[in-house]
Write a protein that holds these residues in place. Sequence first.
Motif, PDB file in Angstrom:
ATOM      1  N   GLY A  34       0.581  -1.467   0.080  1.00  0.00           N
ATOM      2  CA  GLY A  34      -0.017   0.321   0.548  1.00  0.00           C
ATOM      3  C   GLY A  34       0.791   1.313   0.144  1.00  0.00           C
ATOM      4  O   GLY A  34       0.660   2.319  -0.309  1.00  0.00           O
ATOM      5  N   GLU A  39      -2.538   6.527  -4.464  1.00  0.00           N
ATOM      6  CA  GLU A  39      -3.581   6.061  -3.353  1.00  0.00           C
ATOM      7  C   GLU A  39      -5.072   5.357  -4.119  1.00  0.00           C
ATOM      8  O   GLU A  39      -5.422   4.537  -3.980  1.00  0.00           O
ATOM      9  N   GLU A  43      -6.325   1.474  -2.824  1.00  0.00           N
ATOM     10  CA  GLU A  43      -7.491   0.939  -3.450  1.00  0.00           C
ATOM     11  C   GLU A  43      -9.237   0.320  -3.612  1.00  0.00           C
ATOM     12  O   GLU A  43      -9.193  -0.674  -3.256  1.00  0.00           O
ATOM     13  N   ASP A  54      -8.433  -5.280   4.029  1.00  0.00           N
ATOM     14  CA  ASP A  54      -8.008  -4.017   2.937  1.00  0.00           C
ATOM     15  C   ASP A  54      -7.873  -3.036   3.931  1.00  0.00           C
ATOM     16  O   ASP A  54      -6.586  -1.915   2.954  1.00  0.00           O
ATOM     17  N   HIS A  58      -4.776   0.758   2.854  1.00  0.00           N
ATOM     18  CA  HIS A  58      -5.670   2.188   3.652  1.00  0.00           C
ATOM     19  C   HIS A  58      -4.295   2.174   4.608  1.00  0.00           C
ATOM     20  O   HIS A  58      -4.537   4.034   4.512  1.00  0.00           O
ATOM     21  N   SER A  62       0.282   6.150   1.057  1.00  0.00           N
ATOM     22  CA  SER A  62       1.020   5.325  -0.833  1.00  0.00           C
ATOM     23  C   SER A  62       2.031   6.122  -1.354  1.00  0.00           C
ATOM     24  O   SER A  62       1.706   7.743  -1.507  1.00  0.00           O
TER      25      SER A  62
END
Length: 131
Positions: A34, A39, A43, A54, A58, A62
Motif C-alpha cells: 500500500g 492511492e 483502494e 483491505d 489503506h 501511498s
Amino acid sequence: MKYDDFMGQVQNRLELPDTGRAVRATRAVLQTLGERLQEGEAEDLAGPLPMEVDFYLHVAESGQRFDYDEFVGRVADRANADRADAAYYGKVVVGLVSEHVPAGEIEQVRAQLPDDYADLFDLMDAEEVEE
C-alpha cells in the motif's frame, strides 16, 4: 471471502503455527504494498478483500518510491522475519490476493511497479503456467 477464511489460507500456505503470525505477515505485506502503490490503486486492490484485510492497504502513506529490496526489508521488519521469509510472505500473500480480485486489478498493480518487483508475482505466474 471472510476474514477468518482469508487468514486461515495465509496460515496454511505459509505453514505458520498460529493465526497471529499469519495476520502479522499479511499486514506487513499489504501495508508495504500500500505504501508503494498510488492511492487510487491501493483502494481498487483493497475493494474485493475482507474489510479487515483491505484496511492494511489503506493505512499506509501511498505513492512512496522504493525498490523491491526495500520492499522485502520493510516486510521483514514488520513481520519480524528474515529476508527470505519476508520475500516468500510477499509472494504468497500477493498470490492469495490475486485469487480474490479481478485479474485486471493485479495487472494494474504490476504495471505500477518497476521490473525488479517481478519476483513478487512468481507464485502467481507459476500457477498460470500449470493451467
